[in-house]
Design a protein around this motif. Structure first.
Motif, short mmCIF file in Angstrom:
data_model
loop_
_atom_site.label_atom_id
_atom_site.label_comp_id
_atom_site.label_asym_id
_atom_site.label_seq_id
_atom_site.Cartn_x
_atom_site.Cartn_y
_atom_site.Cartn_z
N GLY A 124 0.78 -1.22 0.00
CA GLY A 124 0.00 0.00 0.00
C GLY A 124 0.82 1.27 0.00
N GLN A 125 2.14 1.15 -0.06
CA GLN A 125 2.98 2.35 -0.06
C GLN A 125 2.73 3.19 -1.31
N GLN A 126 2.37 4.44 -1.12
CA GLN A 126 2.25 5.45 -2.18
C GLN A 126 1.27 5.05 -3.29
N VAL A 127 0.26 4.25 -2.95
CA VAL A 127 -0.78 3.92 -3.93
C VAL A 127 -2.13 4.09 -3.27
N SER A 128 -3.18 4.06 -4.07
CA SER A 128 -4.54 4.20 -3.54
C SER A 128 -4.97 2.93 -2.83
N THR A 129 -6.06 3.05 -2.06
CA THR A 129 -6.61 1.88 -1.38
C THR A 129 -7.01 0.80 -2.39
N ALA A 130 -7.61 1.21 -3.51
CA ALA A 130 -8.03 0.24 -4.52
C ALA A 130 -6.84 -0.48 -5.13
N ALA A 131 -5.76 0.26 -5.40
CA ALA A 131 -4.57 -0.37 -5.97
C ALA A 131 -3.93 -1.34 -4.98
N ALA A 132 -3.91 -0.96 -3.71
CA ALA A 132 -3.35 -1.85 -2.68
C ALA A 132 -4.15 -3.15 -2.60
N ARG A 133 -5.48 -3.04 -2.67
CA ARG A 133 -6.32 -4.24 -2.65
C ARG A 133 -6.05 -5.13 -3.86
N THR A 134 -5.85 -4.49 -5.02
CA THR A 134 -5.57 -5.26 -6.23
C THR A 134 -4.25 -6.01 -6.12
N HIS A 135 -3.21 -5.34 -5.65
CA HIS A 135 -1.91 -6.00 -5.48
C HIS A 135 -2.01 -7.17 -4.50
N ALA A 136 -2.69 -6.94 -3.38
CA ALA A 136 -2.81 -7.99 -2.37
C ALA A 136 -3.64 -9.16 -2.91
N GLY A 137 -4.70 -8.85 -3.66
CA GLY A 137 -5.53 -9.91 -4.23
C GLY A 137 -4.76 -10.79 -5.19
N ARG A 138 -3.89 -10.20 -5.99
CA ARG A 138 -3.05 -10.99 -6.90
C ARG A 138 -2.10 -11.90 -6.13
N LEU A 139 -1.54 -11.37 -5.06
CA LEU A 139 -0.64 -12.16 -4.24
C LEU A 139 -1.37 -13.35 -3.62
N VAL A 140 -2.59 -13.12 -3.18
CA VAL A 140 -3.40 -14.18 -2.57
C VAL A 140 -3.71 -15.28 -3.59
N LEU A 141 -4.11 -14.89 -4.79
CA LEU A 141 -4.44 -15.88 -5.82
C LEU A 141 -3.23 -16.73 -6.20
N ALA A 142 -2.07 -16.10 -6.23
CA ALA A 142 -0.86 -16.81 -6.65
C ALA A 142 -0.25 -17.66 -5.56
N HIS A 143 -0.36 -17.23 -4.30
CA HIS A 143 0.39 -17.90 -3.24
C HIS A 143 -0.44 -18.29 -2.02
N GLY A 144 -1.71 -17.88 -1.97
CA GLY A 144 -2.54 -18.20 -0.82
C GLY A 144 -3.02 -19.64 -0.85
N GLU A 145 -3.46 -20.11 0.30
CA GLU A 145 -3.97 -21.48 0.43
C GLU A 145 -5.48 -21.48 0.20
N PRO A 146 -5.98 -22.25 -0.78
CA PRO A 146 -7.42 -22.26 -1.06
C PRO A 146 -8.22 -22.87 0.09
N ILE A 147 -9.41 -22.33 0.33
CA ILE A 147 -10.33 -22.88 1.34
C ILE A 147 -11.75 -22.86 0.77
N GLN A 148 -12.63 -23.57 1.44
CA GLN A 148 -14.03 -23.61 1.04
C GLN A 148 -14.85 -22.71 1.96
N ASP A 149 -15.79 -21.97 1.37
CA ASP A 149 -16.67 -21.09 2.14
C ASP A 149 -18.09 -21.22 1.60
N PRO A 150 -18.83 -22.20 2.06
CA PRO A 150 -20.19 -22.40 1.56
C PRO A 150 -21.12 -21.21 1.84
N ALA A 151 -20.80 -20.41 2.86
CA ALA A 151 -21.69 -19.33 3.26
C ALA A 151 -21.38 -18.00 2.59
#
Length: 487
Positions: free
Chosen positions: A323-350
């Motif tokens: 989030g350094q020197q970027v907007s909140t939306a850009a920070a969310r986008t960067h973090a979301g990409r990191l999650v998709l590439a390296h995060g552990e998948p889980i199930q959320d039926p709700a």
């Protein structure tokens, strides 16, 4: 506070809920201990004894009041306000360190011998780490007994007891009822599917706007979401993972926990309370900040603002760099990409949650060239991840705030804004301050306060030790989505 007998007596006689959790009142004639706001007729002052913790009252031979349920009161705010070893120990005990690693593990985390730590805690709190952890296990057991249909043997295991006998003895000693009798008194039981519904208490007032607004506006896709009036997120826990849904109400936070392992119940509750800053003392904070003519109208308009924190310090540090020197939306986008590439998948039926945020170990192997970031920020992120993966930097609830600040500041790319943001939201330092933040400076100028970092820091010395809360009031002057409770 428990040593100030006159003040404690006044609080009990006035049934002042602001002091729930600050101390516990034991009654010599009934051998019961209560919270300050217990609705029963107050005992005579000469029959009152005051203890700093529920564990100390239990050790002295008192049982919990069945009417006011003192074991379920908000925690003492001082454990989150202070940076000394006793406060750090209390935060770690609440996070389940004693149950997982024993007293030696707790002592090692704090850099003290077991004997030294026992002496320090007993001198100030009237109970050692084992007794404090036992009191926490008793509360976890009560929640499971009253809100689930688990067998008592499963409750005992999930609450952290080593045997059924220890479980039965503790419940009888603390609550003067058997586990079966406790369940019969409960109004309802939920299915034993691992999903639990409970209430998280807090000291009023509480302003939910910036608290939930901030969490919702900065939510990382797949890890966090706002759905049906609740903030939901995934959590990585010691024995598995969990999904929590938190919904604000005037007198409590409704909490629904779905856990893969019920042994994580106490830890999950502790992290949720920490994230929402529910053990704060808003009266003390607001009284001090309202002394400043610039802040007084803001405090009067929406008292009880909390500091939105995080359930995982390492996760937040990574997000702070993104989030350094970027907007909140850009920070969310960067973090979301990191999650998709390296995060552990889980199930959320709700709902729509899909991943756990990646661990530092998982991120340590990432290719910096794969990140859509400036080269300097890639280096900042990889250096941070390397230090976290090697356990060189502690961002947990029991960390030494000033030592961690110094370690972060020594990393390339870590300026005052990043260090203090992490100190505020990951470490939980109530006095963390970010005078370089654009939103803070614009708000200060609009209120007629100094707006340059140096001048604002000098002015803000009068706000100590609550500068992190002052930041929340300053941010609230803007029209950013972080200030709005989502609909």
């Amino acid at each position: 506070m428990h040593n100030d007998v006159e003040r404690c007596v006044r609080a009990v006689q006035s049934k002042d809920a602001r002091f729930d959790g600050w101390f516990f009142t034991a009654v010599l004639t009934t051998r019961i201990y209560c919270r300050a706001s217990c609705p029963v007729v107050p005992p005579k002052p000469e029959n009152m004894r005051f203890y700093p913790t529920a564990a100390a009252a239990q050790q002295a031979g008192f049982r919990a009041c069945k009417r006011c349920r003192p074991d379920a009161s908000p925690g003492s705010p001082q454990w989150n306000e202070r940076a000394d070893v006793v406060a750090r120990a209390m935060r770690l005990i609440a996070d389940g360190v004693v149950d997982r690693d024993g007293v030696p593990g707790l002592s090692a985390r704090l850099g003290y011998s077991t004997r030294q730590l026992e002496r320090l805690l007993s001198a100030e709190l009237g109970a050692g780490p084992l007794a404090l952890a036992r009191a926490q296990r008793a509360q976890s057991a009560r929640i499971l007994i009253e809100t689930s249909s688990l067998s008592m043997s499963d409750v005992a295991l999930a609450a952290g007891f080593s045997s059924i006998r220890a479980f039965n003895d503790t419940v009888r000693t603390v609550f003067a009822l058997s586990p079966t009798e406790l369940r019969k008194r409960a109004k309802r039981c939920a299915p034993s599917s691992g999903t639990l519904s409970l209430r998280l208490p807090f000291r009023a007032p509480l302003c939910p706007d910036n608290l939930f607004g901030h969490l919702a506006a900065t939510a990382v896709p797949g890890v966090e979401e706002w759905r049906d009036g609740a903030y939901r997120r995934t959590m990585r826990l010691p024995h598995g993972h969990g999904i929590v849904a938190l919904r604000p109400f005037p007198d409590h936070i409704a909490c629904q926990l779905t856990l893969t392992d019920l042994r994580d119940l106490s830890n999950a509750i502790s992290r949720c309370r920490w994230m929402l800053d529910l053990d704060a003392d808003p009266t003390a904070v607001d009284t001090e900040l309202a002394k400043d003519p610039g802040l007084e109208p803001l405090v009067a308009k929406a008292p009880g603002r909390r500091v939105p924190r995080t359930v995982d310090g390492a996760e937040f540090a990574v997000r702070a760099v993104l989030g350094q020197q970027v907007s909140t939306a850009a920070a969310r986008t960067h973090a979301g990409r990191l999650v998709l590439a390296h995060g552990e998948p889980i199930q959320d039926p709700a709902g729509g949650l899909t991943h756990l945020f990646p661990t530092p170990e998982a991120l340590a192997s990432l290719d910096p060239e794969s990140l859509a970031l400036p080269r300097s920020r890639r280096a900042t992120l990889t250096n941070l991840v390397s230090e976290l993966a090697a356990n060189e930097i502690d961002l947990g609830v029991g960390s030494d705030w000033e030592r961690t600040r110094a370690q972060l500041a020594a990393l390339p790319g870590f300026g005052p804004w990043t260090v203090e943001t992490i100190a505020m939201r990951a470490l939980g330092d109530p006095d963390a301050f970010i005078p370089h933040d654009l939103g803070v400076r614009v708000a200060a100028e609009g209120l007629g306060l100094p707006s340059t970092p140096a001048a604002l820091t000098a002015h803000a010395s009068a706000w100590r030790p609550w500068r992190a809360y002052a930041v929340q009031y300053l941010w609230a002057t803007g029209d950013h989505p972080i200030n709005l409770l989502p609909q």
